[in-house]
Write an enzyme that holds these catalytic residues in place. Structure first.
Site, PDB file in Angstrom:
ATOM      1  CD  GLU A 115      37.800 -29.645   8.800  1.00 43.27           C
ATOM      2  OE1 GLU A 115      37.284 -30.268   9.738  1.00 43.27           O
ATOM      3  OE2 GLU A 115      37.160 -29.264   7.798  1.00 43.27           O
ATOM      4  CD  GLU A 123      34.817 -24.932   9.177  1.00 41.06           C
ATOM      5  OE1 GLU A 123      35.166 -24.848   7.982  1.00 41.06           O
ATOM      6  OE2 GLU A 123      35.073 -24.048  10.020  1.00 41.06           O
ATOM      7  CG  HIS A 181      32.912 -23.667   4.619  1.00 37.55           C
ATOM      8  ND1 HIS A 181      33.489 -23.034   5.698  1.00 37.55           N
ATOM      9  CD2 HIS A 181      31.655 -23.170   4.525  1.00 37.55           C
ATOM     10  CE1 HIS A 181      32.621 -22.192   6.230  1.00 37.55           C
ATOM     11  NE2 HIS A 181      31.503 -22.261   5.538  1.00 37.55           N
ATOM     12  CE1 TYR A 212      36.913 -22.173  -0.592  1.00 37.59           C
ATOM     13  CE2 TYR A 212      37.062 -23.454   1.432  1.00 37.59           C
ATOM     14  CZ  TYR A 212      37.009 -22.235   0.789  1.00 37.59           C
ATOM     15  OH  TYR A 212      37.053 -21.074   1.520  1.00 37.59           O
ATOM     16  CD  GLU A 246      37.266 -21.508  13.265  1.00 38.86           C
ATOM     17  OE1 GLU A 246      37.274 -21.219  12.049  1.00 38.86           O
ATOM     18  OE2 GLU A 246      36.661 -22.492  13.710  1.00 38.86           O
ATOM     19  CD  GLU A 255      35.940 -20.294   8.519  1.00 41.53           C
ATOM     20  OE1 GLU A 255      36.317 -20.256   9.705  1.00 41.53           O
ATOM     21  OE2 GLU A 255      35.673 -21.365   7.938  1.00 41.53           O
ATOM     22  CG  HIS A 284      32.973 -20.723  12.134  1.00 42.45           C
ATOM     23  ND1 HIS A 284      33.415 -21.472  11.059  1.00 42.45           N
ATOM     24  CD2 HIS A 284      31.624 -20.872  12.159  1.00 42.45           C
ATOM     25  CE1 HIS A 284      32.380 -22.037  10.465  1.00 42.45           C
ATOM     26  NE2 HIS A 284      31.284 -21.683  11.112  1.00 42.45           N
TER      27      HIS A 284
END
Length: 302
Positions: free
Chosen positions: A61, A91, A94, A98, A154, A188, A191
Site C-alpha cells: 500500500e 486494508e 490486512h 501481514y 485492486e 480484494e 474491492h
C-alpha cells in the site's frame, strides 16, 4: 444540509457497505500456532519465496502510493464515502495480519525483518512492478483513467501472490496463513467489484478512454505481473508460472467484462486453480474453530 445529513444516494455502494459489514473479520481471528510447526516443512527456497511475498504484501500500500481519499472526494456521495471508509478499515486489518505473519516467519526478529524489507527493495522484479504502476498512477490524468488504474491495483496487482500462497493449502500447510489469504483475496475481490461500480456508475461515457487504451493497460498489467512471479517463483514447490499467467488472463477478461469491455484473451481459469477453494462451503464445528465461511459466497471467481 444534504451534505451533513445522511441520505442513501447510491444503492450499489450502500449494498457493498452492508456486504462489508457482514463479512468483517479481524487479525485476531487468524491463529498461527499450527503454522509455526509448518515452517520446518518448507525447504529453504520455499521459505525465502514466502518471506518475499509477505514482505511485499505488507509494504504494497505504501509502495503504490495511490491516494484513494483524493479519488473519493471527487464524488459528493454519502454511500461512496461510507463504503471507502469501510474499505480502508479492512486494508488496515490486512496490514496487521501481514505484520503478524512476518513476525512468525522472522521468529520475532524485528531487526532482521526490517533489514530484509530494505534489501528486497533492490530486487529487479519488484522494482519493475512498482515502477510500472507508479508511472501509470502518475500518468492518469482524467477521473476515468485514475479509476481504471485503481481497478488494476485492486484486481491484478496481487493476484500472483494470492495464487502462490493458496498453493500452501494444496500442500496441507499453513492453515492460518491460508485462512488469512482466503479472507484477504475475497476482500480484494469485493474491492475490485467496487472499483468497477465506481467506473460504471460515476464516469460519463464521453470521458472514458478508448477501448484500445483500456486493453493495452490491462495487457501490460498482466505482462508485468507475470514477469514478477516468473522472476521470483522459479524452483518454488507447486508454483506453475503458466497456470498463474492463465489465471491472470482470465481475471483480466472478467474485469474487462465488468466494465463493459470485450475480453482480451478468451482464456479460461486453470482447471486446478487453488483459489477455487475459496468458493467451497465448509462445515465448521463452532467448538473447534471460528467459522471461516464468508457470507458473500463466490460461486465463480471468474
Amino acid at each position: 444540509m444534504s451534505k451533513l445529513l445522511y441520505v442513501r444516494d447510491h444503492e450499489g455502494f450502500a449494498c457493498l457497505t452492508v456486504e462489508t459489514h457482514r463479512n468483517r473479520w479481524f487479525a485476531a481471528h487468524i491463529v498461527l500456532t499450527k503454522d509455526c510447526g509448518c515452517l520446518k516443512l518448507l525447504n529453504e527456497r520455499d521459505l525465502e519465496f514466502y518471506k518475499f511475498l509477505f514482505t511485499f504484501l505488507a509494504m504494497a500500500e505504501k509502495l503504490v502510493n495511490f491516494n484513494i481519499d483524493e479519488l473519493v472526494t471527487s464524488f459528493e456521495s454519502h454511500d461512496i464515502d461510507h463504503y471507502y471508509t469501510e474499505q480502508k478499515a479492512m486494508e488496515n486489518v490486512h496490514g496487521e495480519t501481514y505484520a503478524n505473519i512476518l513476525n512468525m516467519l522472522f521468529d520475532g526478529d524485528r531487526a532482521a525483518m526490517n533489514a530484509y524489507a530494505e534489501a528486497i527493495m533492490a530486487d529487479e522484479a519488484l522494482q519493475a512492478k512498482i515502477s510500472w504502476l507508479r508511472d501509470k498512477v502518475a500518468a492518469a490524468v482524467t477521473l476515468p483513467e485514475k479509476i481504471l488504474v485503481f481497478l488494476l491495483i485492486e484486481g491484478i496487482f496481487f493476484i500472483s501472490s494470492f495464487y502462490s500462497i493458496a498453493l500452501l493449502r494444496v500442500r496441507g500447510l499453513m492453515p492460518g496463513i491460508c485462512l488469512a489469504n482466503n479472507y484477504i483475496s475475497r476482500d480484494e475481490l469485493l474491492h475490485t467489484r467496487a472499483a468497477s461500480l465506481l467506473y460504471n456508475s460515476m464516469t460519463a461515457k464521453a470521458d472514458r478512454p478508448r477501448a484500445t487504451w483500456i486493453q493495452e493497460l490491462f495487457r501490460t498489467a498482466v505482462e508485468v505481473e507475470t514477469a514478477f512471479i516468473e522472476a521470483r517463483g522459479e524452483g518454488v514447490t507447486l508454483v506453475d508460472v503458466r497456470a498463474i499467467k492463465q489465471f491472470l488472463e482470465a481475471t483480466a477478461d472478467r474485469i474487462l467484462g465488468d466494465i463493459g469491455q470485450a475480453p482480451l484473451y478468451g482464456t479460461p481459469p486453470p482447471k486446478d486453480c487453488p483459489l477455487t477453494y475459496m468458493t467451497s462451503i465448509k462445515q465448521t464445528n463452532f467448538f473447534e474453530q471460528e467459522s471461516s465461511d464468508y457470507t458473500m459466497l463466490v460461486v465463480d471467481d471468474l
